[in-house]
Design an enzyme around this catalytic site. Structure first.
Site, PDB file in Angstrom:
ATOM      1  N   CYS A 224       0.842  -1.201   0.000  1.00 31.95           N
ATOM      2  CA  CYS A 224       0.000   0.000   0.000  1.00 31.95           C
ATOM      3  C   CYS A 224       0.872   1.244   0.000  1.00 31.95           C
ATOM      4  O   CYS A 224       0.424   2.307  -0.409  1.00 31.95           O
ATOM      5  CB  CYS A 224      -0.903  -0.019   1.216  1.00 31.95           C
TER       6      CYS A 224
ATOM      7  N   GLU B 194      -2.658   3.268  13.522  1.00 31.03           N
ATOM      8  CA  GLU B 194      -2.240   1.957  14.000  1.00 31.03           C
ATOM      9  C   GLU B 194      -0.795   2.050  14.498  1.00 31.03           C
ATOM     10  O   GLU B 194      -0.055   2.927  14.091  1.00 31.03           O
ATOM     11  CB  GLU B 194      -2.310   0.935  12.869  1.00 31.03           C
TER      12      GLU B 194
END
Ligand code: NAD
Length: 479
Positions: free
Chosen positions: A282, A460
């Site tokens: 990503c 995160e």
């Protein structure tokens, strides 16, 4: 006999309705195992088990949680070669990349084992004399985790470790293409001493069991990593239940190379960021935005460097770029290569399918030149070893082009100028900024996530993970 792997529900290994075959993308004749394919009822049973286990686990002592996460970290790192091999065999990144990802998983568990010992709240004086105010972080309850195929052990780890450390119980649904690493990880945690129901593994199809997880009112927080399309479904379903959720999705990450860049540094950062891990990250830099003074030298050096890279079996130590993960991703990569040509970009290197000794999904890395930022190959996430060079006049045009995207995960610049580096750090619209290093490749102990269409919700990893896996309670006491 092919080995069979079952789901873990309420502390028991249970069969699914049927199984799916996990094959090696470097060699489709090589079967890794048969993995249980769960039903929506299995998902409901896992959520019920996690719900039943929550009161006990949320009150468990910090030494119990710390010990389990520490033991898991120790076992993961002691088996890094074996697990790295499994990872490369099921996902297709090279063995060095696979082992590196396993080590990262161990580091994540190590970090959150430490966080168990640092759980603390605040006690502050009240505005009203005599009262005491305690501010604490409380676990959310049952947490649902849905993960993609491209980081089969790191992403499950960076979701499971904080969820458990902060006292939640977990149901994880890994990507169907790569259940092997998630199974191995859950097996390690189970044997490390987790009570029954605290961590449940449910493998199978996203449209069936993933959807069943989204539809359950008992899942109090949901952390998702994957495509934008699935992310939207998570958001819609979660809104219906007023559930906390977190999305990490796609990217179309820019790497800017300005005239004063060190050419070698720029080429290494771009080759690594765009093509390593087969471009299936990503955080991959699929848009290489290059100012005109360095453009021709950059393209020449990139092409020469790409010629020296070996595409091959992920387990072969001489391989630099492993296969694409499966046939459908390969079809997508080839479709975008055709689109790039039709749009008028020049394929300066690669883009050909390779037939090697074993039946696998091999694709030469593809580098387009003469691309514009309006072309589909510059706007849509391809998720393969395909990158485009976009030529711009100067730094200002480079920055504007970098920011002209709906995504915002990472953004990089190669420069020897502090002025450009600092300006870019402040003005690039992305959650993570890289100066003279690849856009992909991040540390395990600091926040990870993006802006704009790449991410939604809190960050995160690192201490920022507490934002998602806990809620804040403010208590007033008159002693
Ligand atoms: P995907 O969206 O197809 O699948 C992700 C997960 O969602 C899988 O486990 C899948 O089974 C599940 N799923 C599918 N349909 C579902 C449904 N209806 N309900 C619930 N769950 C469902 O994504 P993918 O192809 O596995 O992964 C590639 C994508 O992931 C790329 O877009 C990539 O950019 C993204 N990604 C993002 C990050 C990040 O941190 N930003 C990291 C890695 C990958």
């Amino acid at each position: 006999m092919t080995e069979q792997f079952r789901n873990l529900i309420g502390g028991e290994w249970r069969e699914g309705a049927n199984t799916s075959t996990n094959v090696n993308p470097s060699n489709t004749d090589d079967v890794i195992g048969q993995y249980a394919r769960a039903t929506a009822e299995d998902m409901a049973a896992a959520i019920a088990a996690a719900k039943a286990a929550f009161p006990g686990w949320s009150r468990s002592g910090i030494m119990e949680r710390h010990g389990i996460l520490r033991r898991a970290s120790d076992e993961i790192v002691s088996r890094k070669e074996e697990l790295g091999r499994l990872l490369s065999r099921e996902e297709g990144k090279t063995l060095a990349e696979g082992v590196g990802e396993v080590v990262r998983a161990a580091q994540i568990f190590d970090f959150f084992a430490g966080e168990c010992l640092r759980l603390a709240g605040e006690t502050v004086p009240s505005a009203r004399p005599g009262l005491r105010v305690d501010i604490t972080r409380e676990p959310m309850g049952v947490v649902g985790l849905i993960t993609p195929w491209n980081f089969p052990i790191a992403i499950p780890s960076w979701k499971i470790a904080p969820a458990l450390a902060y006292g939640n119980t977990v149901v994880i649904k890994p990507a169907e293409l790569v259940p092997g690493c998630a199974w191995a990880l859950v097996d390690i945690l189970h044997r490390a001493g987790l009570p029954a129901g605290v961590l449940n593994l449910v493998m199978g199809k996203g449209s069936v069991i993933g959807q069943a997880m989204l539809d359950s009112p008992d899942v109090k927080a949901l952390s998702f990593t994957g495509s934008v399309a699935t992310g939207r479904r998570v958001a819609e379903a979660s809104a219906k239940h007023l559930r906390k959720f977190q999305l990490e999705m796609g990217g179309k990450n820019p790497m800017v190379v300005v005239d004063d860049a060190d050419l070698n540094v720029a080429v290494e950062a771009c080759v690594n960021g765009a093509f390593f891990s087969t471009g299936q990250r990503c955080t991959a830099s699929s848009r290489l935005i290059v100012t005109e003074g360095i453009h021709d030298r950059f393209v020449e050096a990139m092409t020469a460097r790409l010629k020296g890279l070996k595409v091959g079996d992920a387990l072969d130590p001489g391989t630099h770029i492993g296969p694409v993960v499966d046939q459908s991703q390969l079809d997508q990569d080839e479709r975008y290569i055709a689109i790039g040509r039709e749009e008028g970009a020049t394929l300066a290197f690669g883009g050909e399918r390779l037939n090697l000794a074993t039946p696998g999904f091999y694709l030469q890395p593809a580098l387009f030149t003469g691309a514009t930022n309006q072309m589909r190959i510059s706007r849509e996430e391809i998720f393969g070893p395909v990158a485009s060079v976009i030529r711009v006049r100067d730094y200002d045009e480079a920055l504007a082009t970098a920011n002209d995207t709906e995504f915002g995960l990472t953004a990089g610049i190669c420069t020897t100028s502090l002025k450009y580096a600092e300006h870019f750090r402040r003005n690039a619209e992305a959650g993570m900024i890289m100066v003279n290093v690849p856009t992909a490749g991040v540390d395990f102990h600091v926040p990870f996530g993006g802006s704009k269409g790449s991410s939604y919700g809190s960050r995160e990893q690192g201490r920022y993970a507490a934002e998602f896996y806990t809620h804040v309670k403010t208590a007033y006491t008159l002693p």
